[in-house]
Design a protein around this motif. Structure first.
Motif, mmCIF file in Angstrom:
data_model
loop_
_atom_site.group_PDB
_atom_site.id
_atom_site.type_symbol
_atom_site.label_atom_id
_atom_site.label_comp_id
_atom_site.label_asym_id
_atom_site.label_seq_id
_atom_site.Cartn_x
_atom_site.Cartn_y
_atom_site.Cartn_z
ATOM 1 N N PRO A 11 20.748 -8.977 14.176
ATOM 2 C CA PRO A 11 20.611 -10.343 13.668
ATOM 3 C C PRO A 11 21.406 -10.650 12.399
ATOM 4 N N THR A 79 26.936 -11.001 17.152
ATOM 5 C CA THR A 79 25.633 -10.815 16.492
ATOM 6 C C THR A 79 24.614 -10.516 17.591
ATOM 7 N N ASP A 81 22.686 -9.014 20.387
ATOM 8 C CA ASP A 81 23.112 -8.126 21.458
ATOM 9 C C ASP A 81 24.408 -8.673 22.042
ATOM 10 N N TYR A 85 24.625 -13.792 25.486
ATOM 11 C CA TYR A 85 25.494 -14.836 24.926
ATOM 12 C C TYR A 85 26.483 -14.226 23.921
ATOM 13 N N GLY A 86 26.944 -13.013 24.215
ATOM 14 C CA GLY A 86 27.877 -12.339 23.307
ATOM 15 C C GLY A 86 29.217 -12.111 23.993
ATOM 16 N N THR A 107 18.495 -8.566 19.670
ATOM 17 C CA THR A 107 18.841 -9.965 19.920
ATOM 18 C C THR A 107 17.963 -10.922 19.092
ATOM 19 N N ALA A 108 18.421 -12.157 18.950
ATOM 20 C CA ALA A 108 17.722 -13.134 18.099
ATOM 21 C C ALA A 108 16.269 -13.339 18.505
ATOM 22 N N TYR A 156 18.031 -20.564 22.640
ATOM 23 C CA TYR A 156 19.179 -20.231 21.791
ATOM 24 C C TYR A 156 20.043 -21.487 21.644
ATOM 25 N N ASN A 157 20.899 -21.506 20.648
ATOM 26 C CA ASN A 157 21.782 -22.662 20.405
ATOM 27 C C ASN A 157 20.989 -23.972 20.535
ATOM 28 N N PRO A 158 19.871 -24.091 19.822
ATOM 29 C CA PRO A 158 18.928 -25.172 20.145
ATOM 30 C C PRO A 158 19.395 -26.585 19.767
ATOM 31 N N VAL A 187 12.597 -20.327 14.059
ATOM 32 C CA VAL A 187 12.963 -19.256 13.132
ATOM 33 C C VAL A 187 14.458 -19.384 12.845
ATOM 34 N N ASN A 189 17.777 -17.958 10.655
ATOM 35 C CA ASN A 189 18.314 -16.769 9.977
ATOM 36 C C ASN A 189 17.345 -15.582 10.015
ATOM 37 N N ARG A 192 17.932 -11.854 8.257
ATOM 38 C CA ARG A 192 19.144 -11.871 7.419
ATOM 39 C C ARG A 192 18.906 -12.846 6.271
ATOM 40 N N LEU A 213 21.638 -22.039 13.519
ATOM 41 C CA LEU A 213 21.285 -20.721 12.970
ATOM 42 C C LEU A 213 19.841 -20.366 13.317
ATOM 43 N N SER A 214 19.246 -21.178 14.210
ATOM 44 C CA SER A 214 17.827 -21.022 14.540
ATOM 45 C C SER A 214 17.631 -20.728 16.015
#
Ligand code: SAH
Length: 238
Positions: A11, A79, A81, A85-86, A107-108, A156-158, A187, A189, A192, A213-214
C-alpha cells in the motif's frame, strides 16, 4: 542475461512490503514505475537507474521495462498487488520469451480492511469504478450482481473528477439489495502517510472525502460495527 520482476510494493508504507519485494528491488539495477509510486520506495533505490512516467503511460512503461530487461535486472512496480489492477497482466500480454517473476503484495482492500477491523471475513469481490478501459454499463452490472449475491464489496478507483457521480449511483444500486444500516467505510491512504478513514452506513454515506487515493468497502447483509470496529461475521455460533 537480464530479468524482469513485476513487483507489488504494497500500500505504500515500506514496512508493509513483503520480504521478497524488498529483495528483488535491492537486486534490481533499474526500477520502472509511475512517478508517484517510485516516491514510495525512494529510500530503497537511491543509487539505481529509474525510468518513471506519468499516469496512463502503462504500455510505454511495460515496453521499456521489457526492453531494458534483455540485459539488466529490472523491477517494474505497482502499488498493492501487481496482479490486481496492476502491471502484471499487461507485461504478460506483451512478453515474448523474456524471464519474468511476479512478486505479490498487500492489496488496497486488505490494507484498508486491517485498519477497519475485519470487514472482509466472508465472500467478497473487488470492483473498479474506472471506466477508462471498462464500459460503465458493465461496471454497473457487476455492482448490481455483487450486491444481489451479498458479497462484501471493495470499490477501487471510486471517484475521480471526470466521473463524480458514479460512486453515489452505485451506492444507490447496492441499497436496493441491502439494509440502510449496512456499514460502508472509506479508507484513504491505507498504511501510508496521510491515512484517514470514516465509517458510515448506506443511509448516512457521504462521498465528499472520497478520491482516487481511497477505497470504499461495503459490508454484506450480516456486517456490523462494534465499538467503532467494522466486522463481517465468518459465521461462528457464539
Ligand atoms: N494494484 C493496486 C490497485 C491499483 S488501482 C492494489 O492492489 O492495491 C488504484 C486504486 O487502488 C486507487 O484509486 C485506490 O482506489 C486504490 N488504492 C491503492 N492503494 C491504496 C491505499 N494505500 N489506500 C487506499 N486506496 C488505495
Amino acid at each position: 542475461m537480464g530479468k524482469l520482476y513485476v513487483v507489488g510494493i504494497g500500500p505504500g508504507g515500506l514496512q508493509h512490503m513483503t520480504v521478497r519485494a524488498r529483495q528483488v528491488i535491492e537486486e534490481s539495477e533499474v526500477i520502472v514505475g509511475y512517478t508517484k509510486y517510485i516516491d514510495f520506495i525512494a529510500p530503497l533505490i537511491e543509487n539505481k537507474e529509474v525510468f518513471s512516467t506519468g499516469m496512463m503511460k502503462e504500455e510505454e512503461r511495460c515496453r521499456e521495462a521489457l526492453r531494458l530487461s534483455k540485459d539488466k535486472i529490472v523491477s517494474i512496480i505497482s502499488t498493492g498487488d501487481a496482479g490486481i489492477y496492476g502491471m502484471a497482466g499487461l507485461v504478460l500480454e506483451l512478453i515474448e520469451n523474456e524471464q519474468v517473476e511476479i512478486v505479490p503484495g498487500v492489496t488496497a482492500s486488505s490494507a484498508a480492511a486491517s485498519i477497519l477491523g475485519a470487514p472482509i471475513m466472508h465472500d467478497s469481490c473487488n470492483i473498479s469504478l474506472s471506466d477508462l478501459m471498462t464500459p460503465y454499463e458493465l461496471i454497473k452490472k457487476r455492482v448490481e450482481a455483487a450486491a444481489q449475491a451479498d458479497f462484501v464489496i471493495t470499490l477501487y478507483n471510486p471517484k475521480s473528477k471526470g466521473r463524480p457521480h458514479y460512486l453515489k449511483e452505485n451506492i444507490e444500486t447496492i441499497k436496493k439489495y441491502r439494509n440502510g444500516n449496512t456499514p460502508v467505510a472509506v479508507v484513504k491512504n491505507a498504511l501510508r502517510e496521510g491515512q484517514e478513514y470514516e465509517i458510515f452506513t448506506l443511509d448516512s454515506f457521504d462521498d465528499s472525502n472520497v478520491d482516487m487515493l481511497s477505497v470504499v468497502l461495503i459490508g454484506n447483509s450480516q456486517s456490523f460495527v462494534k465499538n467503532g470496529v467494522f466486522i463481517t461475521p465468518r459465521g461462528y455460533k457464539l
